[in-house]
Design an enzyme around this catalytic site. Structure first.
Site, PDB file in Angstrom:
ATOM      1  N   ASP A  53       0.774  -1.166  -0.055  1.00 29.17           N
ATOM      2  CA  ASP A  53      -0.102  -0.088   0.083  1.00 29.17           C
ATOM      3  C   ASP A  53       0.722   1.211  -0.021  1.00 29.17           C
ATOM      4  O   ASP A  53       1.725   1.554   0.689  1.00 29.17           O
ATOM      5  CB  ASP A  53      -0.830   0.064   1.299  1.00 29.17           C
ATOM      6  N   LYS A  86      -3.581   5.752  -3.444  1.00 29.11           N
ATOM      7  CA  LYS A  86      -4.820   6.775  -3.007  1.00 29.11           C
ATOM      8  C   LYS A  86      -4.845   7.843  -3.765  1.00 29.11           C
ATOM      9  O   LYS A  86      -4.209   8.194  -4.630  1.00 29.11           O
ATOM     10  CB  LYS A  86      -4.436   7.201  -1.524  1.00 29.11           C
ATOM     11  N   TYR A 122       2.777  10.340  -0.002  1.00 26.71           N
ATOM     12  CA  TYR A 122       4.135   9.595   0.678  1.00 26.71           C
ATOM     13  C   TYR A 122       5.257  10.120  -0.130  1.00 26.71           C
ATOM     14  O   TYR A 122       5.817   9.397  -0.972  1.00 26.71           O
ATOM     15  CB  TYR A 122       3.972   7.801   0.971  1.00 26.71           C
TER      16      TYR A 122
END
Length: 360
Positions: free
Chosen positions: A68, A100, A73
């Site tokens: 994930d 995401k 990030y």
């Protein structure tokens, strides 16, 4: 709250029609343990490309197949590193990858790339900005797919919805998601571009709020069903069971405090910040009971969520091959039933919390 155009679901138990049939991704497909890739984006500290690649490879060699990540990030750095490594070790795309949407990456050409920005020490000259609109989600999906070097992305989560995150701007972002971003995610899933959709959040309330309006396949819930916190047992997990929504647990160590403990005197984090005194005291009691039973608190923290049948996977963050090995070792550590009984007796676990090795 401002009025969104999308109507509420009629009931919790309504079944999606054939056009919106859910895709099942459960523990049998994700695996009990997955890989949380936030550290690969240089969360709090720099990580070399070589170290990131070695960490991913160590997890792969240990049998982990669910990874994930998110554009946030490291502002694309985590996705790039994960994509580069998987292109080498997984050319047939057997891994299950989630990322995401909900944050676009905007250029910041004058940024000081040597200092932490939004928690990341990233060399990428961009920063993330919340945008849950239809076009932003579609563009974000394509940009993530390119960084990840994947023909398709398996799971797409809407990132960090919720009032605790957005404050007074929550109604605006929530409606933008329902009226735009969610529609885009449904279109991507129904067209086969992604296998499943959901939300990746740190708050229980927003999960229930979204489920009142939308059908999801998965929820990635960070830090809210752990050895330290089990309030989601009260309403959220039963709701997910009724709706056949799998739950992936991120942050099983509550930002590290349940792995590191509080007895050593070193700085610790809870919810990405220094912990309040009541949390330190509670962790100290959990730590003492684990020590009395001769088991690492990290092992108890990692295994605890998986006792609940609705939990599809637990995805701790990993920043080194040693951390990957420690994760596998923690999963294999035998935990005595008496530990769970003592934690409940001390009021440190809810009485209704399922625990490993004991059918309830």
């Amino acid at each position: 709250m401002q009025e969104c155009r999308r109507e509420e679901r009629a009931t919790d138990d309504a079944v999606a029609d054939d056009a919106f049939a859910m895709t099942t991704l459960d523990r049998s497909t994700l695996g009990a343990i997955g890989f949380g890739a936030a550290p690969l984006g240089n969360l709090y500290r720099s990580l070399t490309d070589a170290a990131a690649r070695a960490t991913i490879r160590a997890a792969w060699n240990a049998g982990i197949r669910y990874f994930d990540t998110a554009p946030h990030y490291g502002f694309g750095l985590s996705e790039k590193r994960l994509g580069s490594a998987l292109a080498e070790i997984d050319p047939d795309e057997q891994a299950i990858v989630s990322t995401k949407v909900g944050r676009r990456l905007d250029p910041v050409p004058d940024a000081d790339l040597t200092r932490p920005r939004q928690g990341f020490v990233s060399p990428e000259p961009v920063e993330s900005v919340f945008d849950y609109g239809y076009d932003a989600v579609m563009r974000g999906y394509e940009a993530s797919r390119a960084r990840l070097r994947r023909d398709r992305i398996d799971v797409l989560y809407a990132h960090d919805l919720g009032r605790l995150t957005h404050g007074d701007a929550h109604p605006h972002h929530f409606c933008a998601f329902l009226d735009g971003g969610y529609k885009a995610m449904r279109a991507l899933r129904d067209g086969g571009a992604v296998r499943a959709i959901g939300i990746g959040v740190n708050e229980v309330a927003i999960c229930e709020q979204v489920l009142a309006h939308a059908d999801l396949d998965l929820i990635l819930l960070a830090g809210r069903y752990t050895l330290l916190e089990q309030d989601s047992l009260q309403t959220l997990l039963p709701l997910c069971e009724r709706r056949s929504v799998g739950v992936v647990i991120g942050g099983p160590y509550n930002s590290g405090i349940l792995a590191q403990g509080v007895g050593g005197g070193a700085p610790v984090h809870y919810d990405y910040e220094p912990p309040p005194a009541d949390i330190v005291a509670r962790v100290a009691r959990i730590e003492a009971l684990c020590a009395a039973h001769g088991v690492p608190m990290a092992a108890a923290a990692l295994q605890f969520p998986l006792a609940h049948p609705q939990i599809a996977s637990v995805i701790p963050g990993m920043a080194s091959p040693d951390e990957a090995a420690a994760t596998i070792a923690a999963m294999a550590t035998p935990l005595p039933p008496a530990l769970w009984a003592d934690l409940k007796r001390a009021g440190l676990l809810r009485p209704d919390a399922p625990v490993p090795g004991i059918a309830e």
